[in-house]
Design a protein around this motif. Structure first.
Motif, mmCIF file in Angstrom:
data_model
loop_
_atom_site.group_PDB
_atom_site.id
_atom_site.type_symbol
_atom_site.label_atom_id
_atom_site.label_comp_id
_atom_site.label_asym_id
_atom_site.label_seq_id
_atom_site.Cartn_x
_atom_site.Cartn_y
_atom_site.Cartn_z
ATOM 1 N N ARG A 159 0.842 -1.209 0.000
ATOM 2 C CA ARG A 159 0.000 0.000 0.000
ATOM 3 C C ARG A 159 0.876 1.258 0.000
ATOM 4 N NH1 ARG A 159 -5.378 -1.317 1.281
ATOM 5 N NH2 ARG A 159 -5.587 -3.386 2.202
ATOM 6 N N ASP A 160 1.952 1.224 0.806
ATOM 7 C CA ASP A 160 2.853 2.382 0.857
ATOM 8 C C ASP A 160 3.440 2.668 -0.519
ATOM 9 O OD1 ASP A 160 2.324 2.497 3.500
ATOM 10 O OD2 ASP A 160 4.219 1.576 4.165
ATOM 11 N N PHE A 161 3.779 1.596 -1.226
ATOM 12 C CA PHE A 161 4.325 1.759 -2.568
ATOM 13 C C PHE A 161 3.328 2.522 -3.441
ATOM 14 C CE2 PHE A 161 5.138 0.819 -6.920
ATOM 15 C CZ PHE A 161 6.490 0.613 -7.038
ATOM 16 N N GLY A 162 2.061 2.145 -3.358
ATOM 17 C CA GLY A 162 1.031 2.794 -4.167
ATOM 18 C C GLY A 162 0.878 4.267 -3.817
ATOM 19 N N GLU A 163 0.941 4.569 -2.511
ATOM 20 C CA GLU A 163 0.775 5.956 -2.065
ATOM 21 C C GLU A 163 1.951 6.816 -2.517
ATOM 22 O OE1 GLU A 163 -1.780 7.291 -0.106
ATOM 23 O OE2 GLU A 163 -2.794 5.393 -0.562
#
Lengths: 485, 316
Positions: free
Chosen positions: A58-62
Motif C-alpha cells: 500500500r505504501d508503494f502505491g501511495e
C-alpha cells in the motif's frame, strides 16, 4: 469423520463466505478486484488471505520510491485490456512507472547474422487497440494498484458486500466440510455443508462455497484438492536486477540474446532505467550473483555483444575472482574489435550501473497442474502453472486465468448455479487449460532449441531466424501471438 | 423434470393425479414420515440426483439452457423506459442492431441497459412456482436469482421431494427463498398467483395436457410468465429421445417417453388461441433445442423439430 466433527465442535462457528482466495499476489488480487468490479458478481462475499504484510505494498502505491523494484514483468496488451475493463485497476497505476515497447530484437550468440526484429507499430489492430508488444511494470506496483481499486470499490458497496483482505495470516489447515454424511447432516444442519473449511494462523475460521488457490508454485490449496502438478526443473536459474543505461534510449526496444547457457534479455523501463532477466546454468548463476557490482554492468554489455568464446574466458576469470578488475580491460579490448556502427545499431544501449542490491536468483521450472478445478476449488496463476520466463508469459497467463474464471462465475451466477459446483467451474478449465498448455509448450521448445550448441540445430535455427526475418506477414502474426491477441 | 423418477416409482398415480383434481393418494402422503432405511434410500437417490457427473448430468446440463431462456424472456421483455417521465433519464435504445456500433459504444449502451434492467427487477421481485420440480435442479437455480423473491417447488413423488429437501440444506442461501410441497397444481388455491410458472419436461407425460395448462394459467399474475418445455411429435423426436436416449445410449430408463403423448408446438399455440385464455395469454416465443453428445444442449433454429422451450406471457 471423527476428528473432523470434533474439530468443528471445539472451534467457533466458521464464517461463511462465497469465495475465499488464498494468496495476495497479482492473480489473487486481480480476481478479488474483478469479482467486486463486475455487476453480476459484486454481491458475492469474498475474502482474500495473504501470509505477508500488505502495508509495504500500500505504501508503494501511495508514494512510490525513486528506484525500480527488481521484480518486473511485461504485461501483454491483453493483460492491459483486462486491467482496464475487468479488474478496473489500470487507472491506479502510476503511468510514469510503466514502459510500453513496440519493438523486439532477438538474436543468436553463435551466429551474428541470425536475428529477428519484430515491429508492432506495423501491425494493424482493431479500432482503439494498443499497437504495442508489451508494457514493463513492477509486480508490487500491480499489487498496489489492485489494492487501491479494491478499496475504492469497497467505498461504493454496502458494508455486507465489501471485500475483505486479511494479511499477515497463513493458512494453517484446510479440511473438507462434512460432505458424505448426509444422515448426520439432517440431524445437525450446521455441519452439513460440504464447503471447505479454512483455518488461519490468526485463529479465524472461514467456510467457503468456492476456495481459490492463487497461492503460488507450492500451492496448499492444490495439495488440498489433490490435484497433481507435473513438470520438470530446467536445471537453470533466472537472475534478475535493475539497471541504469548510459543514456536514455528512445527506441522502445526489448532485447533478447540467446546464449547457450540460456537467453539474456534487457528490457526497457522509463527514462534511462532498464531491467535484465538472465537465464543461466546453476554454475554461471552462482558467478552472476557474486560478481562485483562495478564489473556487472560491463559483464552484461559483454554478454549482449561478444562471442561465446570470449564470454567463457571472462566467466572463467570471474569464477576465480568475482572482483577481478582486469576483466574490465579484457571486455573493453574485445568490444573494441566490433565495428562502431554495429554497436550503435545492432545492440542495446550500454549499461552503466547495476542498482545496488537489486540482483536476485530463482530456479526455473516447468509445472502444469493436471486440471485447475475440483469440487469447490479453482486454481489460478502460478498455483496452476509455472513457465520458463523467456517469453514473459507467466503473469499474463495468470491474468488470462482470472479473466476466464470470472467469466465462468458470471455465467454461473446468471444461471443461478452454485458457483462452487464443477458444473460452473468446468467452463473455466475448458477455456483456460488448453491455451496455457500450448503456450507453455512453445516456451519450453524455444528454450530447448536455443540452449544447445549442437551444430545442426544452430544452423537450422539460424536459417529459421534469418528467413523468418524477411516475412513480415508471419512476423506480424507472431507479434499478435506474443502480445496475447 | 421430476417425471423421470415419477415414472420410475409411481407413474400411474402421477399422470392421473395431474390430469384430474381427484382425491390425494394416501400412500404417497404416508411416505413423508420416513423410517431409517427409507432415509438411506432417499440419501442414495439424493446423491444420484445431484451427482453432476452421474446419471442426471444431462438434466443438469439442460438446466443451463432453461435458465438462459428464462433470463432472456423475463429480462428481455422489461420495458426499460416505462414510467420514466423525463427524457434525460431515459435509457438509450437504438432503433437498429447494436452490432452495428463500435465495440466501446456498444458495451457502454449494454451496460447502461442492464443496469436499468437490474434496477427495475430489484424493485419488482418475482414469485415463482416450479411444477414438477423433482430433485430441485431448476427450483434451486431460480431461488438463487436476485430478481426472484421466492420459489415454490411442487411434485407428486415423495422420494424426489425428500431428495430435493436434503440437497437444499447444503446451501444456506436457499433456506428462506425455497419451499417444496407435495401437491398437485390443481390443489393449490387459485388465488395464489405467481409471476413465473415453470413446467419443464412434464407435459409430454400427462394424460390431459390442456387441463394441466389451464390449471397453470389460472395461477399466473398479470404480466407473469409460463415457461415450459416439451417435445414435438415427429420422427426426429422419436429417434433422439426414444431410440437413442432410451434404447441405444440408455441415458434415460426405457419407457420414460411415449411418442403419442408428445405435443407439437403449433398445437399449444392453437390451443391457447382457441381457449378461453386467448385474450389474456400470448405465446411470446418458442425455440428448439437439441442435445449434442460431448457438447451439451444447444438451441436450434427450428421449434418444430425435437425438444423445444416455449414462453407464454399473461398480458392482461
Amino acid at each position: 469423520m471423527f476428528p473432523l466433527r470434533r474439530f468443528l465442535a471445539t472451534t467457533a462457528k466458521p464464517l461463511l463466505q462465497d469465495v475465499v482466495i488464498v494468496g495476495g499476489g497479482p492473480a489473487g488480487l486481480s480476481l478479488l478486484a474483478a469479482l467486486k468490479n463486475s455487476p453480476t458478481t459484486k454481491h458475492l462475499k469474498c475474502t482474500l488471505v495473504e501470509a505477508l504484510k500488505l502495508q509495504p505494498v500500500r505504501d508503494f502505491g501511495e508514494d512510490p520510491p525513486e528506484n525500480f523494484h527488481n521484480r518486473i514483468i511485461s504485461l501483454t496488451p491483453k493483460s492491459v485490456q483486462f486491467m482496464q475493463e475487468k479488474s478496473g485497476s489500470w487507472d491506479y497505476l502510476h503511468q510514469d512507472r510503466v514502459k510500453f515497447y513496440d519493438n523486439m530484437v532477438a538474436y543468436d550468440s553463435q551466429d551474428s547474422d541470425a536475428r529477428i526484429h519484430f515491429d508492432a507499430s506495423n501491425v494493424i489492430l482493431d479500432l482503439g487497440a494498443l499497437s504495442q508488444i508489451a508494457a514493463m511494470c513492477e509486480v508490487v506496483h500491480i499489487q498496489a494498484s489492485l489494492l487501491q481499486k479494491i478499496d475504492a470499490l469497497n467505498e461504493e458497496l454496502p458494508e455486507e458486500d465489501q471485500a475483505v483482505v486479511i494479511d499477515e495470516a497463513k493458512v494453517v489447515n484446510i479440511i473438507a466440510g462434512n460432505a458424505c454424511d448426509t444422515i448426520d447432516a439432517k440431524s445437525n444442519p450446521q455441519t452439513s455443508l460440504d464447503w471447505p473449511v479454512v483455518t488461519l494462523s490468526n485463529g479465524q475460521v472461514l467456510q467457503t462455497r468456492l476456495l481459490v488457490g492463487a497461492d503460488g508454485q507450492n500451492s496448499p490449496v492444490r495439495n488440498y484438492a489433490e490435484i497433481e502438478s507435473r513438470g520438470w526443473s530446467y536445471d537453470r536459474f533466472g537472475v534478475v536486477g535493475t539497471l541504469k543505461l548510459q543514456f536514455n534510449d528512445f527506441r522502445d526496444i526489448a532485447w533478447q540474446r540467446f546464449l547457450t547457457t540460456g537467453p539474456l534479455a534487457i528490457l526497457p523501463l522509463p527514462e534511462d532505467n532498464a531491467t535484465f532477466v538472465w537465464s543461466s546454468t546453476p554454475e554461471l548463476a552462482e558467478i552472476l550473483v557474486k560478481v562485483d557490482e562495478k564489473i556487472f554492468p560491463q559483464l552484461l554489455n559483454a554478454a549482449m555483444t561478444l562471442d561465446e568464446v570470449d564470454l567463457n574466458y571472462i566467466y572463467k576469470m570471474l569464477k576465480a575472482n568475482p572482483a577481478d578488475m582486469t576483466v574490465l580491460e579484457e571486455i573493453e579490448w574485445r568490444t573494441s574489435l566490433i565495428p562502431e556502427e554495429d554497436l550503435d545499431e545492432k545492440f542495446p544501449v550500454p549499461i552503466s550501473e547495476l542498482m545496488p542490491g537489486s540482483r536476485a536468483r530463482f530456479p526455473l521450472k516447468f509445472l502444469h497442474a493436471d486440471t485447475y478445478i475440483a469440487p469447490r476449488v479453482a486454481l489460478v496463476g502460478d498455483a496452476a502453472h509455472t513457465v520458463h520466463p523467456l517469453a514473459g508469459q507467466g503473469l499474463n497467463m495468470g491474468q488470462t486465468d482470472v479473466g476466464l474464471l470470472v467469466d465462468a462465475l458470471e455465467t454461473g451466477v446468471d444461471r443461478g448455479l452454485d458457483i462452487g459446483s464443477t458444473l460452473v467451474l468446468e467452463k473455466y478449465v475448458a477455456t483456460a487449460w488448453p491455451n496455457n498448455h500450448a503456450l507453455m509448450g512453445v516456451c519450453d521448445k524455444l528454450h530447448k532449441i536455443f540452449s544447445t550448441d549442437a551444430f545442426p540445430v544452430v544452423a537450422l535455427r539460424g536459417l529459421g531466424l534469418k528467413s523468418l526475418n524477411y516475412f513480415d506477414v508471419v512476423k506480424d502474426i507472431m507479434v499478435k501471438a506474443i502480445s496475447g491477441r | 423434470m421430476a417425471t423421470r423418477s415419477i415414472l420410475r416409482s409411481a407413474r400411474l398415480q402421477c399422470t392421473r393425479h395431474i390430469s384430474s383434481s381427484s382425491v390425494r393418494c394416501h400412500d404417497i402422503v404416508k411416505l413423508t414420515s420416513a423410517s431409517a432405511d427409507e432415509m438411506s434410500h432417499f440419501n442414495a437417490l439424493a446423491s444420484s440426483w445431484w451427482d453432476v457427473n452421474g446419471p442426471q448430468r444431462i438434466l443438469h446440463k439442460m438446466n443451463f439452457l432453461r435458465m438462459d431462456y428464462i433470463n432472456e424472456m423475463v429480462k428481455g421483455h422489461i420495458k426499460l423506459n416505462d414510467n420514466v417521465v423525463d427524457d434525460e433519464d431515459k435509457v438509450y435504445i437504438p432503433p437498429y442492431s447494436l452490432d452495428l456500433l463500435p465495440k466501446s459504444i456498444r458495451t457502454r449502451i449494454q451496460q447502461e441497459q442492464s443496469a436499468r434492467r437490474d434496477e427495475i427487477l430489484s424493485q419488482k421481485k418475482l414469485k415463482a412456482l416450479d411444477v414438477g420440480c423433482g430433485g430441485g435442479i431448476l427450483a434451486e437455480s431460480l431461488a438463487r436469482l436476485k430478481y426472484i423473491s421466492s420459489v415454490k417447488g411442487i411434485d407428486l413423488s415423495t422420494d424426489v421431494l425428500e431428495a430435493a429437501k436434503l440437497h437444499q440444506k447444503l446451501d444456506p442461501e436457499l433456506s428462506e427463498k425455497l419451499q417444496y410441497e407435495l401437491t398437485a397444481i390443481e390443489d393449490l388455491p387459485k388465488d395464489e398467483k405467481y409471476d413465473l410458472v415453470t413446467c419443464f419436461e412434464m407435459l409430454e407425460h400427462v394424460q390431459y395436457p390442456a387441463q394441466v395448462l389451464s390449471e397453470v394459467f389460472d395461477r399466473v399474475a398479470v404480466g407473469g410468465w409460463v415457461v415450459l418445455s416439451t417435445i414435438n411429435r415427429d420422427p426426429i423426436s422419436w429417434f433422439t429421445t426414444i431410440f437413442m436416449g432410451e434404447h441405444l445410449l440408455r441415458i434415460v430408463p426405457v419407457g420414460t417417453h411415449t411418442l403419442e403423448k408428445y405435443i407439437d408446438q403449433q398445437e399449444i399455440r392453437n390451443w391457447v388461441e382457441g381457449s378461453p385464455y386467448q385474450d389474456q395469454f400470448a405465446v411470446v416465443n418458442a425455440r428448439g433445442c437439441a442435445y449434442i453428445p460431448a457438447y451439451g444442449w444447444k438451441f436450434t433454429s427450428s421449434a418444430d423439430v425435437g425438444n423445444y422451450f416455449m414462453a407464454i406471457q399473461r398480458v392482461k
